[in-house]
Design a protein around this motif. Structure first.
Motif, PDB file in Angstrom:
ATOM      1  N   LEU A 384       0.734  -1.102  -0.032  1.00 48.24           N
ATOM      2  CA  LEU A 384       0.141  -0.102  -0.063  1.00 48.24           C
ATOM      3  C   LEU A 384       0.741   1.255  -0.008  1.00 48.24           C
ATOM      4  N   GLN A 385       1.872   1.294   0.704  1.00 50.10           N
ATOM      5  CA  GLN A 385       2.767   2.444   0.817  1.00 50.10           C
ATOM      6  C   GLN A 385       3.371   2.505  -0.545  1.00 50.10           C
ATOM      7  N   ALA A 386       3.992   1.695  -1.212  1.00 51.78           N
ATOM      8  CA  ALA A 386       4.627   1.603  -2.555  1.00 51.78           C
ATOM      9  C   ALA A 386       3.548   1.918  -3.604  1.00 51.78           C
ATOM     10  N   MET A 387       2.466   1.666  -3.470  1.00 55.95           N
ATOM     11  CA  MET A 387       1.551   1.914  -4.629  1.00 55.95           C
ATOM     12  C   MET A 387       0.515   3.179  -4.285  1.00 55.95           C
ATOM     13  N   ALA A 388       0.774   3.994  -3.285  1.00 57.67           N
ATOM     14  CA  ALA A 388      -0.291   5.077  -2.823  1.00 57.67           C
ATOM     15  C   ALA A 388      -0.280   6.250  -3.964  1.00 57.67           C
ATOM     16  N   SER A 389       0.773   6.461  -4.568  1.00 61.51           N
ATOM     17  CA  SER A 389       0.974   7.544  -5.444  1.00 61.51           C
ATOM     18  C   SER A 389       0.507   6.950  -7.017  1.00 61.51           C
ATOM     19  N   VAL A 390      -0.174   5.865  -7.117  1.00 63.05           N
ATOM     20  CA  VAL A 390      -0.449   5.321  -8.454  1.00 63.05           C
ATOM     21  C   VAL A 390      -2.182   5.369  -8.422  1.00 63.05           C
ATOM     22  N   SER A 391      -2.680   6.395  -9.259  1.00 63.57           N
ATOM     23  CA  SER A 391      -3.933   6.852  -9.396  1.00 63.57           C
ATOM     24  C   SER A 391      -4.708   5.483  -9.672  1.00 63.57           C
ATOM     25  N   ALA A 392      -4.354   4.792 -10.533  1.00 65.49           N
ATOM     26  CA  ALA A 392      -5.204   3.759 -11.124  1.00 65.49           C
ATOM     27  C   ALA A 392      -5.396   2.435  -9.894  1.00 65.49           C
ATOM     28  N   TYR A 393      -4.208   2.309  -8.987  1.00 64.94           N
ATOM     29  CA  TYR A 393      -4.488   1.571  -7.888  1.00 64.94           C
ATOM     30  C   TYR A 393      -5.530   2.012  -6.744  1.00 64.94           C
ATOM     31  N   ARG A 394      -5.126   3.376  -6.452  1.00 64.64           N
ATOM     32  CA  ARG A 394      -6.047   3.994  -5.583  1.00 64.64           C
ATOM     33  C   ARG A 394      -7.664   3.844  -5.841  1.00 64.64           C
ATOM     34  N   ALA A 395      -7.737   4.230  -7.341  1.00 65.45           N
ATOM     35  CA  ALA A 395      -8.993   4.331  -7.701  1.00 65.45           C
ATOM     36  C   ALA A 395      -9.763   3.068  -7.871  1.00 65.45           C
ATOM     37  N   SER A 396      -8.974   1.932  -7.640  1.00 66.64           N
ATOM     38  CA  SER A 396      -9.435   0.815  -7.867  1.00 66.64           C
ATOM     39  C   SER A 396     -10.244   0.084  -6.350  1.00 66.64           C
ATOM     40  N   LEU A 397      -9.904   1.064  -5.381  1.00 63.27           N
ATOM     41  CA  LEU A 397     -10.258   0.347  -3.949  1.00 63.27           C
ATOM     42  C   LEU A 397     -11.732   0.889  -3.744  1.00 63.27           C
ATOM     43  N   PRO A 398     -12.570  -0.094  -3.164  1.00 63.96           N
ATOM     44  CA  PRO A 398     -13.875   0.452  -2.431  1.00 63.96           C
ATOM     45  C   PRO A 398     -13.463   1.727  -1.563  1.00 63.96           C
ATOM     46  N   THR A 399     -14.422   2.582  -1.600  1.00 61.27           N
ATOM     47  CA  THR A 399     -14.290   3.606  -0.676  1.00 61.27           C
ATOM     48  C   THR A 399     -15.285   4.215  -0.090  1.00 61.27           C
ATOM     49  N   THR A 400     -15.303   4.770   1.251  1.00 63.27           N
ATOM     50  CA  THR A 400     -16.341   5.552   1.869  1.00 63.27           C
ATOM     51  C   THR A 400     -17.129   6.484   1.089  1.00 63.27           C
ATOM     52  N   ALA A 401     -16.112   7.145   0.260  1.00 59.51           N
ATOM     53  CA  ALA A 401     -16.724   8.340  -0.569  1.00 59.51           C
ATOM     54  C   ALA A 401     -17.648   8.403  -1.512  1.00 59.51           C
ATOM     55  N   THR A 402     -17.829   7.008  -1.914  1.00 61.54           N
ATOM     56  CA  THR A 402     -18.851   6.501  -3.025  1.00 61.54           C
ATOM     57  C   THR A 402     -19.679   5.514  -2.570  1.00 61.54           C
ATOM     58  N   ALA A 403     -20.839   5.311  -3.289  1.00 67.84           N
ATOM     59  CA  ALA A 403     -21.813   4.157  -2.654  1.00 67.84           C
ATOM     60  C   ALA A 403     -20.935   3.043  -2.871  1.00 67.84           C
ATOM     61  N   GLY A 404     -21.391   2.119  -1.805  1.00 63.12           N
ATOM     62  CA  GLY A 404     -20.881   0.670  -2.005  1.00 63.12           C
ATOM     63  C   GLY A 404     -20.384   0.083  -0.959  1.00 63.12           C
ATOM     64  N   SER A 405     -19.718  -0.924  -0.699  1.00 58.80           N
ATOM     65  CA  SER A 405     -19.769  -1.923   0.599  1.00 58.80           C
ATOM     66  C   SER A 405     -19.118  -1.097   1.799  1.00 58.80           C
ATOM     67  N   LEU A 406     -18.231  -0.201   1.467  1.00 59.37           N
ATOM     68  CA  LEU A 406     -17.639   0.505   2.643  1.00 59.37           C
ATOM     69  C   LEU A 406     -18.172   1.606   2.983  1.00 59.37           C
ATOM     70  N   GLN A 407     -19.156   2.367   2.192  1.00 58.49           N
ATOM     71  CA  GLN A 407     -20.016   3.213   2.815  1.00 58.49           C
ATOM     72  C   GLN A 407     -21.058   2.945   3.740  1.00 58.49           C
ATOM     73  N   ARG A 408     -21.428   1.572   3.346  1.00 58.21           N
ATOM     74  CA  ARG A 408     -22.448   1.165   4.090  1.00 58.21           C
ATOM     75  C   ARG A 408     -22.039   0.563   5.555  1.00 58.21           C
ATOM     76  N   ARG A 409     -20.750   0.388   5.623  1.00 55.58           N
ATOM     77  CA  ARG A 409     -19.957  -0.191   6.697  1.00 55.58           C
ATOM     78  C   ARG A 409     -19.667   0.807   7.641  1.00 55.58           C
ATOM     79  N   PHE A 410     -19.271   2.334   7.158  1.00 55.18           N
ATOM     80  CA  PHE A 410     -18.843   3.126   8.065  1.00 55.18           C
ATOM     81  C   PHE A 410     -19.698   4.358   7.692  1.00 55.18           C
ATOM     82  N   GLU A 411     -21.121   4.353   7.776  1.00 58.29           N
ATOM     83  CA  GLU A 411     -21.972   5.457   7.613  1.00 58.29           C
ATOM     84  C   GLU A 411     -21.718   6.497   8.792  1.00 58.29           C
ATOM     85  N   ASP A 412     -21.294   6.296  10.068  1.00 61.25           N
ATOM     86  CA  ASP A 412     -21.368   7.268  10.997  1.00 61.25           C
ATOM     87  C   ASP A 412     -19.943   7.909  10.914  1.00 61.25           C
TER      88      ASP A 412
END
Length: 477
Positions: A384-412
């Motif tokens: 994760l540290q090595a790939m942090a600046s690779v935009s295609a890698y970061r964009a591939s991950l689920p995130t709380t910023a958009t609709a999806g599995s993580l948003q439902r887990r961390f709504e609060d």
């Protein structure tokens, strides 16, 4: 004492016993105690925990380890192993890499021979086969004496040697070959009927279901009964087995089964697509021995770019995509080894160059479905540290910023706090690894894994989520 003071006293007594809100900030010096208050709960005390939390920084010397427990030990990572696979693929192949499926024409002894060559495109669909057939028709070809399907690009057994039996029956454990169609799986839905009646089985693709026999011992039960469904298939024959029960009036249950011989399925479907284009096919077979001579490409279709394929891998945890991409790394000229083993070797070489400790993981597959795959929290965080600046890698991950599995887990969580992370789950294993950003503290890279627990997945996942919420409380102080 009046009513209001008594009420305030009751609230003051009860408040410390309540869960601490996310908004209650935490200094980094107190992170360890807050984490251990969760993982040392009596119900979790016998579980095996692996945790590493670091500040995110390009230079290793600038990274601070905020908390570590068994961070260099091996754990079953489940689907967080996909973080290693997709990082190696992006670094080796590049984000714009595409997988090409080709149709070649060979003219031998006055015969028109078409040879379709698969290179492991996991996204190929029946619509793509129709497009390939249309391209062949546009070349003026109206008759094919021999149609050959070349499934030899990936070497080795399409069925992973140490995936468990219940996995290889299911759509999520489909075989991985060079000629993939519709993810080598057939989807179906199970509908409850009247009480006492078997569930109705409805195939998503009626044509793909031709030839299958259904052994259905399921039943529709009353509204207060428990629900469970198990779907499997015979190892050698197209026999679907359905057992379990759903409540009357409940929503249908979805499932998928792996196809038995994906190359044969591909060949038959491509032959049908050619016939639909008014192209007569006299003979069709798998190409096991013919060495291509002079040939001309008369049709081709390409996958979406790799950056889109890894988004499918990390956001939907698609095992077939991950395994196909790993084998793509292993398609070098070495007939002695399988594409799987060479892919794993190339992954290790690539990640080592990125600064990932090669002894920090020992993967048996690219998806994490194998319980033989092992990884340390340290190796995941180093990736994760090595790939942090690779935009295609970061964009591939689920995130709380958009609709999806993580948003439902961390709504609060506060809206300014963003989690980008890959979950992993199997029986007795729950993991989450990724990045956490909040405006009051440095960005973090973290890996949280729990193994060897008999607790239900939902309870283990809740403990992982509680750890993330603790990290989200960090502030500079």
């Amino acid at each position: 004492m009046g009513f209001l003071p008594v009420l305030m006293l009751i609230l003051w007594i009860r408040l410390p016993m309540m869960a601490q809100p996310v908004s209650q900030r935490l200094c980094s010096a107190g992170l360890g105690a807050a984490i251990e208050a969760i993982i040392d709960r009596p119900s979790l005390a016998r579980a095996h925990w692996g945790i590493l939390v670091q500040t995110l920084a390009a230079a290793p010397s600038a990274r601070r380890t905020l908390y570590a427990r068994s961070a260099q030990q091996y754990f079953i990572p489940a689907s967080t192993a996909k973080l290693l696979t997709t990082a190696a693929a992006l670094q080796t192949l590049g984000p714009q890499f595409r997988i090409r499926t080709s149709v070649y024409r060979m003219d031998l002894a006055d015969q028109v021979i078409l040879r379709v060559v698969g290179r492991g495109d996991p996204s190929l669909s029946r619509k793509d086969l129709q497009e390939l057939a249309h391209q062949v028709q546009q070349q003026g070809i109206r008759q094919v004496d021999r149609l050959l399907a070349d499934d030899r690009y990936f070497r080795g057994d399409p069925i992973h040697p140490n995936w468990e039996w219940e996995d290889i029956q299911s759509g999520y454990g489909a075989p991985v070959n060079s000629l993939i169609l519709n993810q080598n799986a057939i989807g179906l839905e199970l509908f409850p009927q009247a009480v006492g009646q078997p569930l109705q089985v409805k195939w998503e693709d009626a044509e793909a279901a031709i030839g299958w026999t259904i052994e259905n011992t399921s039943i529709t039960v009353g509204p207060s009964e428990p629900e469970f469904v198990e779907v499997g298939r015979d190892v050698r024959r197209p026999i679907l087995r359905v057992r379990g029960q759903l409540r009357v009036g409940s929503a249908p249950d979805s499932a998928a089964v792996a196809v038995l011989d994906p190359a044969e399925v591909f060949l038959k479907q491509f032959q049908k697509a050619l016939v639909a284009q008014q192209i007569q096919v006299r003979q069709a077979s798998l190409d096991r021995t013919v060495e291509p001579g002079k040939q001309q490409e008369v049709g081709a279709i390409e996958s979406p770019p790799l950056m889109a394929l890894i988004q499918e891998i990390n956001q939907t945890s698609n095992n077939l995509y991950a395994e196909a991409i790993l084998r793509t790394l292993g398609t070098v000229d070495n007939p002695e080894d399988s594409s799987l083993s060479i892919g794993l070797q190339r992954m290790k070489t690539t990640l080592t160059r990125l600064g990932v400790n090669p002894s920090g993981y020992d993967l048996a597959d690219g998806s994490g479905l194998s319980r033989h795959s092992l990884a340390s929290p340290e190796a995941l965080v180093q990736t994760l540290q090595a790939m942090a600046s690779v935009s295609a890698y970061r964009a591939s991950l689920p995130t709380t910023a958009t609709a999806g599995s993580l948003q439902r887990r961390f709504e609060d969580l506060p809206v300014q706090t963003i989690v980008q992370a890959k979950p992993g789950t199997m029986t007795g294993v729950v993991a989450l690894a990724g990045y956490l950003s909040n405006p009051d503290f440095q960005p973090l890279a973290f890996s949280l894994i729990v193994n060897q627990s008999p607790l239900p997945v939902r309870e283990l996942r809740q403990a992982i989520d509680d750890l993330v919420k603790v990290m989200a409380r960090l502030q500079s102080c």
